[in-house]
Design an enzyme around this catalytic site. Structure first.
Site, PDB file in Angstrom:
ATOM      1  N   TYR A 219      29.789  34.763  25.005  1.00 23.37           N
ATOM      2  CA  TYR A 219      30.812  34.373  24.028  1.00 23.37           C
ATOM      3  C   TYR A 219      31.111  32.877  24.104  1.00 23.37           C
ATOM      4  O   TYR A 219      31.138  32.301  25.191  1.00 23.37           O
ATOM      5  CB  TYR A 219      32.118  35.114  24.322  1.00 23.37           C
ATOM      6  CG  TYR A 219      32.123  36.568  23.935  1.00 23.37           C
ATOM      7  CD1 TYR A 219      32.018  36.950  22.605  1.00 23.37           C
ATOM      8  CD2 TYR A 219      32.247  37.547  24.904  1.00 23.37           C
ATOM      9  CE1 TYR A 219      32.037  38.293  22.242  1.00 23.37           C
ATOM     10  CE2 TYR A 219      32.267  38.897  24.558  1.00 23.37           C
ATOM     11  CZ  TYR A 219      32.159  39.257  23.228  1.00 23.37           C
ATOM     12  OH  TYR A 219      32.191  40.576  22.881  1.00 23.37           O
TER      13      TYR A 219
ATOM     14  N   LYS B 217      50.224  48.964  50.506  1.00 27.36           N
ATOM     15  CA  LYS B 217      50.717  49.036  49.121  1.00 27.36           C
ATOM     16  C   LYS B 217      49.559  48.783  48.150  1.00 27.36           C
ATOM     17  O   LYS B 217      48.485  48.326  48.563  1.00 27.36           O
ATOM     18  CB  LYS B 217      51.832  47.999  48.937  1.00 27.36           C
ATOM     19  CG  LYS B 217      51.377  46.546  49.125  1.00 27.36           C
ATOM     20  CD  LYS B 217      52.549  45.583  49.251  1.00 27.36           C
ATOM     21  CE  LYS B 217      52.052  44.169  49.463  1.00 27.36           C
ATOM     22  NZ  LYS B 217      53.149  43.224  49.765  1.00 27.36           N
TER      23      LYS B 217
END
Ligand SMILES: *Cc1c(COP(=O)(O)O)cnc(C)c1O
Length: 360
Positions: A262, A37
């Site tokens: 950042y 999956k």
């Protein structure tokens, strides 16, 4: 498999085969349905299905995945964990000869009413699983309803193969109390009905939580990652299948106390070289990977510094021999995806799926 930018995923199919053989060692008497999956946990579903020629069948979560496998010529048994949710999907299940897991009583009703009005079900035997909720609380018929559901399913699918399935909630902690409770609940039914059973995912296979079963359902261990909290993939002799690499695109000589990235959340403890690598959370690298997360630059292990940006990260190049253009491994043979996941507060499953989703 190129990503949308310079980052690259490579898939080691020999490692995949090796991991499959590990499954066989743990479960020599069971059939194996590799769980593929979510694009085979990011490893490219079709490629994995074709490569695992020794598999007895496959399992996916959704109907669309199974249909795509059929369209590409995969003709083994395919279990669909989420089954079908309307008549159109049921027809696709029948037409493509798929094996749904039935976990809701309304799915049985759909089957029954379909049988009344259509001949397709009579012509084509339907293989099924009845999934029991033994404690996971996700998909599965409630224990009180199993007896009746099993009888109803028998009346519908007496020509196809049938089976009982369950899924552990705590197999990653083999000694967790709930594992035995789930097993006891399941065996109430599996001991009574003479039918196929499927219980174990990777963690349960390795911990041998449930030995005698017709089908095992390994996912993560096939991709070379550890399903257990306290054991590494290396301990378990699993080999990493995916390598995620990017490129060193800048080297900056920064002064002591210069901030990186950042939020100024990292500053240089001394004058030092800082490398910029062209991968970020936009490519599926986890934004929550903190300073100190391992990376390998030009084959040498070093650390991520500062916050992860959308399309770049910074790395510590002290004592690292590398020039711009050097290859940087984010995970793979050198850097364990389990370690990156642990540092980032998640599990390898998520990291692998994330990069595999945006791979083109
Ligand atoms: C995803 C899944 C598996 C595979 O689990 P792993 O931990 O990756 O081995 C097995 N069974 C079911 C029902 C699943 O949803």
């Amino acid at each position: 498999m190129p990503l949308n930018r310079a980052a690259q995923i490579s898939i080691d199919l020999a490692a995949l085969q090796h991991n499959f053989q590990q499954v066989k060692k743990y479960s020599p008497n069971s059939k194996v349905m590799p769980v593929i999956k979510a694009n085979a946990y990011g490893h490219s579903m079709l490629q994995v299905a074709k490569s695992l020629s020794a598999a007895d069948g496959f399992a996916v979560a959704q109907l669309e995945e199974a249909v795509s496998l059929r369209e590409h010529g995969i003709d083994k048994s395919i279990t669909v964990f989420q089954g079908f949710s309307n008549q159109l999907q049921l027809e696709q299940i029948l037409q493509n000869n798929l094996r749904p897991a039935i976990s809701q009583l309304w799915q049985l009703e759909l089957l029954e009413s379909y049988l009344k009005n259509n001949s397709l079900l009579k012509e084509k035997p339907l293989d099924t699983w009845l999934k029991i909720n033994t404690g996971m609380g996700r998909l599965g018929v409630q224990p009180d309803d199993v007896e009746a559901a099993w009888q109803r399913l028998n009346n519908i699918t007496n020509t196809g193969q049938m089976g009982l399935m369950m899924h552990f909630a705590n197999a990653d902690e083999p000694s967790h109390i709930s594992n035995q409770l789930q097993i006891d609940c399941f065996c109430n039914f599996s001991d009574k009905y003479n039918t196929q059973i499927s219980v174990s995912n990777s963690a349960a296979i390795i911990s041998e939580l449930f030995e005698q079963q017709d089908w095992v359902r390994p996912g993560i261990m096939l991709y070379g990652s550890s399903p257990l909290l306290n054991k590494s993939a290396k301990d378990l002799k699993l080999k990493p299948v995916m390598t995620l690499q990017a490129e060193l695109i800048a080297i900056n000589q920064l002064k002591k106390d210069h901030h990186v990235g950042y939020g100024d959340n990292w500053s240089c403890p001394e004058d030092m070289p800082v490398g910029i690598v062209n991968i970020g959370y936009g490519d599926g690298y986890p934004r929550h990977a903190p300073s100190g997360t391992p990376v390998a630059v030009n084959g040498q292990q070093t650390k991520l510094i500062g916050r992860v940006s959308m399309d770049s990260i910074a790395v510590d190049l002290r004592n690292i021999d590398a020039e711009c253009g050097a290859i940087v491994e984010l995970w793979g043979k050198q850097i364990s995806v389990d370690e990156v996941a642990l540092k980032s507060g998640t599990i390898s499953y998520e990291l692998l799926c994330n990069v595999g989703r945006i791979a083109t």
